[in-house]
Motif scaffolding. Structure first.
Motif, PDB file in Angstrom:
ATOM      1  N   TRP A  19      93.092  85.748  -2.200  1.00 37.87           N
ATOM      2  CA  TRP A  19      93.073  84.525  -2.998  1.00 37.87           C
ATOM      3  C   TRP A  19      93.559  84.848  -4.399  1.00 37.87           C
ATOM      4  O   TRP A  19      94.326  84.127  -4.988  1.00 37.87           O
ATOM      5  N   LYS A  80      88.938  72.800  -0.486  1.00 36.98           N
ATOM      6  CA  LYS A  80      87.823  73.052   0.450  1.00 36.98           C
ATOM      7  C   LYS A  80      87.621  71.878   1.404  1.00 36.98           C
ATOM      8  O   LYS A  80      87.526  72.066   2.620  1.00 36.98           O
ATOM      9  N   SER A 100      88.848  83.094   9.331  1.00 35.65           N
ATOM     10  CA  SER A 100      88.683  82.149   8.226  1.00 35.65           C
ATOM     11  C   SER A 100      89.975  81.969   7.444  1.00 35.65           C
ATOM     12  O   SER A 100      90.827  82.842   7.393  1.00 35.65           O
ATOM     13  N   TYR A 101      90.090  80.784   6.829  1.00 41.75           N
ATOM     14  CA  TYR A 101      91.253  80.385   6.047  1.00 41.75           C
ATOM     15  C   TYR A 101      90.829  80.106   4.615  1.00 41.75           C
ATOM     16  O   TYR A 101      89.811  79.451   4.380  1.00 41.75           O
ATOM     17  N   TRP A 102      91.652  80.558   3.664  1.00 38.08           N
ATOM     18  CA  TRP A 102      91.393  80.282   2.258  1.00 38.08           C
ATOM     19  C   TRP A 102      91.614  78.824   1.917  1.00 38.08           C
ATOM     20  O   TRP A 102      92.541  78.195   2.405  1.00 38.08           O
ATOM     21  N   SER A 103      90.793  78.304   1.014  1.00 40.58           N
ATOM     22  CA  SER A 103      91.054  77.027   0.367  1.00 40.58           C
ATOM     23  C   SER A 103      91.537  77.329  -1.056  1.00 40.58           C
ATOM     24  O   SER A 103      91.481  78.478  -1.511  1.00 40.58           O
ATOM     25  N   TYR A 114      86.223  79.280   1.652  1.00 33.72           N
ATOM     26  CA  TYR A 114      87.038  79.420   2.855  1.00 33.72           C
ATOM     27  C   TYR A 114      86.440  78.538   3.938  1.00 33.72           C
ATOM     28  O   TYR A 114      85.329  78.031   3.807  1.00 33.72           O
ATOM     29  N   GLN A 115      87.175  78.379   5.016  1.00 35.48           N
ATOM     30  CA  GLN A 115      86.680  77.634   6.192  1.00 35.48           C
ATOM     31  C   GLN A 115      86.752  78.572   7.385  1.00 35.48           C
ATOM     32  O   GLN A 115      87.800  79.136   7.668  1.00 35.48           O
ATOM     33  N   TRP A 116      85.638  78.740   8.058  1.00 35.48           N
ATOM     34  CA  TRP A 116      85.571  79.577   9.257  1.00 35.48           C
ATOM     35  C   TRP A 116      85.982  78.708  10.437  1.00 35.48           C
ATOM     36  O   TRP A 116      85.328  77.726  10.751  1.00 35.48           O
ATOM     37  N   GLU A 125      83.813  83.675  -0.382  1.00 32.24           N
ATOM     38  CA  GLU A 125      84.210  85.072  -0.181  1.00 32.24           C
ATOM     39  C   GLU A 125      84.809  85.583  -1.475  1.00 32.24           C
ATOM     40  O   GLU A 125      85.396  84.818  -2.245  1.00 32.24           O
ATOM     41  N   GLU A 131      92.249  86.792   3.891  1.00 31.25           N
ATOM     42  CA  GLU A 131      91.978  85.695   4.819  1.00 31.25           C
ATOM     43  C   GLU A 131      93.302  85.079   5.265  1.00 31.25           C
ATOM     44  O   GLU A 131      94.344  85.340   4.674  1.00 31.25           O
TER      45      GLU A 131
END
Length: 139
Positions: A19, A80, A100-103, A114-116, A125, A131
């Motif tokens: 990030w 997010k 997981s993906y970064w917001s 992040y979103q799992w 995180e 990510e």
């Protein structure tokens, strides 16, 4: 801000990007749907060509900010809440992995949201972790 639709990129922009710098404050990124473009601009403005922790040029927001795909160059890292919406529609969007993906939304000075995608839960995180990244655009 004049947009009606969000479009997710059809594939990931990275399977492991930071990030940004640990302990670095970009400041005030929002979590609300539709704020990812502003967040992404703020992150890229703060970090420039390289994130400050390991001086990497391929950090999450910059990957999306520089993306040209299907003739469009207005991609950004989702906020997010937008990323959560993407999780809810992952079967329609397709192509997501279970990590997981970064917001584009900061949690605090050293962490981001992040979103799992395995279970759907959001979390925070350290910004210097790796990510997945998936860009979106608004129109």
């Amino acid at each position: 801000d004049g947009w009606q639709y969000l479009e997710a990129a059809p594939s990931d922009q990275s399977t492991g990007a930071k990030w940004g710098g640990f302990g670095t404050i970009v400041g005030g990124t929002s979590t609300a749907i539709g704020t990812g473009e502003e967040n992404t601009s703020a992150i890229v403005s703060a970090y420039g060509n390289a994130e400050p922790y390991e001086n990497q040029t391929e950090y999450a927001a910059k990957l999306c900010y520089n993306l040209v795909l299907e003739g469009y160059s207005d991609w950004f890292l989702p906020s997010k809440d937008t990323l959560n919406l993407m999780y809810q529609q992952k079967g329609v969007i397709g192509g997501f992995s279970t990590p997981s993906y970064w917001s584009s939304s900061e949690y605090d000075s050293s962490s981001a949201w992040y979103q799992w995608f395995a279970t759907g839960g959001p979390g925070d995180e350290h910004k210097d972790f790796y990510e997945y990244v998936r860009a979106v655009r608004a129109f």
